[in-house]
Design an enzyme around this catalytic site. Sequence first.
Site, PDB file in Angstrom:
ATOM      1  CG  HIS A  47      68.849 -64.025 -15.353  1.00 21.49           C
ATOM      2  ND1 HIS A  47      69.023 -63.671 -16.664  1.00 21.49           N
ATOM      3  CD2 HIS A  47      67.736 -64.772 -15.311  1.00 21.49           C
ATOM      4  CE1 HIS A  47      68.033 -64.174 -17.384  1.00 21.49           C
ATOM      5  NE2 HIS A  47      67.241 -64.852 -16.593  1.00 21.49           N
ATOM      6  CB  CYS A  98      75.030 -61.435 -18.077  1.00 19.51           C
ATOM      7  SG  CYS A  98      73.658 -61.808 -19.152  1.00 19.51           S
TER       8      CYS A  98
END
Lengths: 698, 402
Positions: free
Chosen positions: B159, B201
């Site tokens: 992440h 991301c």
Amino acid sequence: MAEDKPKPRPIIRIGLFLISHSLLVSVVCCTAGVLSLLLLPVLGKNTYISENALMPGSARPMLSNDDVSEGERFMNQILRFDTMNTGMEIPEMITAHIMDLGGEVSHHKFLPQFNKFHPLHFFLGPDAGTIPENYSCSSYGINTVGIIRAPRGDGKEAIVLVTPYNSLKITRAEALSLGIAYALFSLLAQVTWLSKDIVWLAADSRHGEYTAVASWLRDYHTASFGDLKHSEICAASNLSKMETMHNSFRHAGTMAAALVIKVTNRSTEFEKDALTIYAEASNGQMPNLDLINIVNYLAVHAQGYRVKVEKIWSLLNVWWLKSLGQLIEMLGKLAGSLNPQWNFGIPVSEYVECTATLASSLYNQALGVPTGPHGAFRDYQVDAITMEISPKFSSSLNNRQYEILLHVGRLVEGVVRSVNNLLEKFHQSFFLYLLTSPSRFVSVGVYMIAFALLVAPLPLVAASLFSDATKSNPDAEEDKSASKPASTLQPAPTFTSWKWLYAAKQVLVVHLWSAIVTLLPYFVDQIPDSSPTTKLSIWIVLSIITLLFLDSFSGSSFPSTIRSRDTEWILLKSVTVAATFIGLCLMSVINFATAEIGALFLVPMCLTAVPLRLDNKVNTLRALIRGACNVIFIFVGFPVTVFFVLKGALEGFDNMRFGDFWNWAESLWAWNSATYIYMCMVHLPCWVLCIQTLLHRF
Amino acid sequence: MDSSFKSTTLISIFLLFFCNAIPSIAFGSSSTATTMHTNNWAVLVCTSRFWFNYRHMANTLSLYRTVKRLGIPDERIILMLADDMACNARNKYPAQVFNNENHRLNLYGDNVEVDYRGYEVTVENFLRVLTGRHETAVPRSKRLLSDEGSHILLYMTGHGGDEFLKFQDSEELQSHDLADAVKQMKEKRRFKELLIMVDTCQASTLFSQLQSPGVLAIGSSMKGENSYSHHLDSDVGVSVVDRFTFYTLAFFERLNMYDNASLSSLFNSYNSNLLMSTAYYRTDLYGRLLEEVPVTNFFGSVMETIHTDSPYRAFSVKYSKSKAEISLDQSDEVEQRRLKISDVPQELIDSNITDKHATCPVTRIWNAILGRIEMMKELDSLVNYGLILMFLIVTGSSWFSS
């Protein structure tokens, strides 16, 4: 140069400005407070699952038709016991079935708790209640507890499923809920993905559902052996050998979540089967919103249920709510046409529904009484809800039990699997919220505004009244010093500046009285064989006597030497307002909803309070209206009338008795509700002090 | 007498030539650019733990399987897995990890060698692996023992956000940490070329601070974009693979060790509609043209092998015949590879200079110089130098002989 005083800091200047315009400020703030309360349904946000780990609905339900048929067979077997002799048949049957599945099983025996008023036990949490002396072996409730250990889990956490049933007279609906739990249990005993233990509590509700769950939880957490010492005596008499084997208390890990599964026979008015979620625990505590979210999400999206939360039905047809909704809808449309980004408007019907739900949510939280057996879990910081399944319109359980078993079983399986994914306790989502529908909520940050606006004028008004009183003092002071010889020993100026202490003393005496009133029911309750009506009358009479006694004992409130009747009531009101402010703020920390509702009554009452004689003297229209308002507020503000007015509004005035209030208050203290304390120690003294202000003699 | 004199002059002239030529070549460009690609390493990192991040472990294991299949041996793969999904109690298939809901391929078979697992996967350990600053007790198998001829594939998933990548839900690797580590690696000559591939991301933001030459970076998403998972396995109950990695794997599934697909074909294979994000690649630090670099330079371990007649006499090797050990049907590839072989001789020339007494034939050096001259950019100046030298030699020799 000497006149060149340093300019006070801006914040002080703002404060002074607000105090000098306190009347305007308080009118604006109170109106805004009430309005923002009415706007809460519009400000509600859609719920969302905030914990990543939960992932509801990501796994395909595994509950097969075999499991469901198994559950149905189990249910029919239970229903075949039409006569219950000892209440042991069902526990024994459940035990045998769980043993077959390879689970661990134990029986938990408990006696009913007689809720008594323990004045010092508030906020102490659950405690070992008193066990009546004359129990008999057959009066034991027997909870059956089945445990599946997670095959590869660490055994530190558990998920609890609760199915209450009455062991003396089991209904079809209760048997169905047992069947659901059994079908699930037989599935979960085989799956490989469990990381938390599964505990199935078949709670014997012959002494009430809550009692059964609460007593099991107490023994689970205190590691005491509960009522075992009594059961040992009984063991010899009527329990089979197998029974004594399962008497040892079995533990699983810390509870991550608990689900109470109930089925009712009442069909809903909808075309779909409905699921009602009950979430309120004692003192307005709510389970984490994520738990409600996953249940709602899975029920709506995976099983096609209609999810409901409680609402106050009588509010649905109130004309002014409807017109307010229309106004809001119109404003929303107008705003939407100006800027498409502003889409706050909601349709009238939705607004009214949301308001009714919000009111119910607020009311249940304010009452502080749990709405079901899930409330017992919250006392141990376990998130729990009750799921009540009701079949759809014009259908009964009899011919649809297979379908309900399948759907509810899959729903609960989904929730269990989702909670099973959890790594920590529920903590991501909100704990402080009001529901406006199963999928909409108002968070603490929003609903605080209404309360803050309501109570904001109180300190301002207190300060402005105090400054009024001290400003009018010097004149009186000069009069007195002129009339008296200069040789007076007492330093008059300093003495008068402390004059508010007399008002404070009076307020303190009333609060002391309120503490006594709070404790009185403990003694009133000792009177044997008396109806609620007489108990309530005794309570009221005793309270009045104590008030009169304390009043005369504490003596005249203001010393006659510095008697200045016109400032006296101002000071009294100022101190009353300040005390109310403190009380409301304290209560908002303990139970926000109570404080919010209380503020709606108290704030107008203590802000408008002005001696009636003063109004009489002035005799203008404004004074007349003010006097009338005062009388109405005082009348409405009395807890007993509040109760009857609210009850009448919600349930109709038909079968209302005077003693109902006693029963209501009794239920409050039986549930250790802080609302009782609030009512007696914040609301009542404020009301009495306002009456004293109104009846002030010059 | 005369002839010996001539030979000494010739040598001195050559030395003179080298004194002019070498500094402008060897020190002008960085030394690693001139070394040959000799080995491949892969550092595969899954930075997130917890069951719901199953897909990150599956991503990493899938890539591990791919690079192994394409020829990087286990001892040259540093595999870092922040959690053990296979043995998670919530895993319906104990000790198995899948990256597809069809469950055809168990990624967590017998042949998986995890170097850093669980709480060992920290930013500190990651940076230690990259920079090679280990404590003495750390075994060789946990070290990135790359050298200046290494091509390294660094794959990371987890992440991330704007200029950071979360490790273990507790720390973060920031873009300048990564850039700093890469710079250190460059200084320590730990790689020749480095391909950083990140699936998080806002992955592109992680590359913003990189400065070291020879670094190629590709990320799954631009700033402000999310990287999404590809699909959910409703049997296991989690998403099993991320989109970017899924399409990367889909690209590699069609390839074998001998295929000649270029990096640009990999980079162009990403469809932003399918990814639901824009794949970003940064090539400004990378010298070669992507069209000419086979993906197996990074994802496999395919490189030129030099055929030597006598392995222990390195300096008597003929360079004209260098062969890649590739199957014969790939002849065009061999041709292409041969273009790059021109890098090879310089190393040996350098060593010749330091050891003048080595018995090296002058012709070979002359060939090497010719090879070098071909590489040169400023040919004109060299020609000028050469002409002046030639003039000097001619006048000198004529003066001596007369």
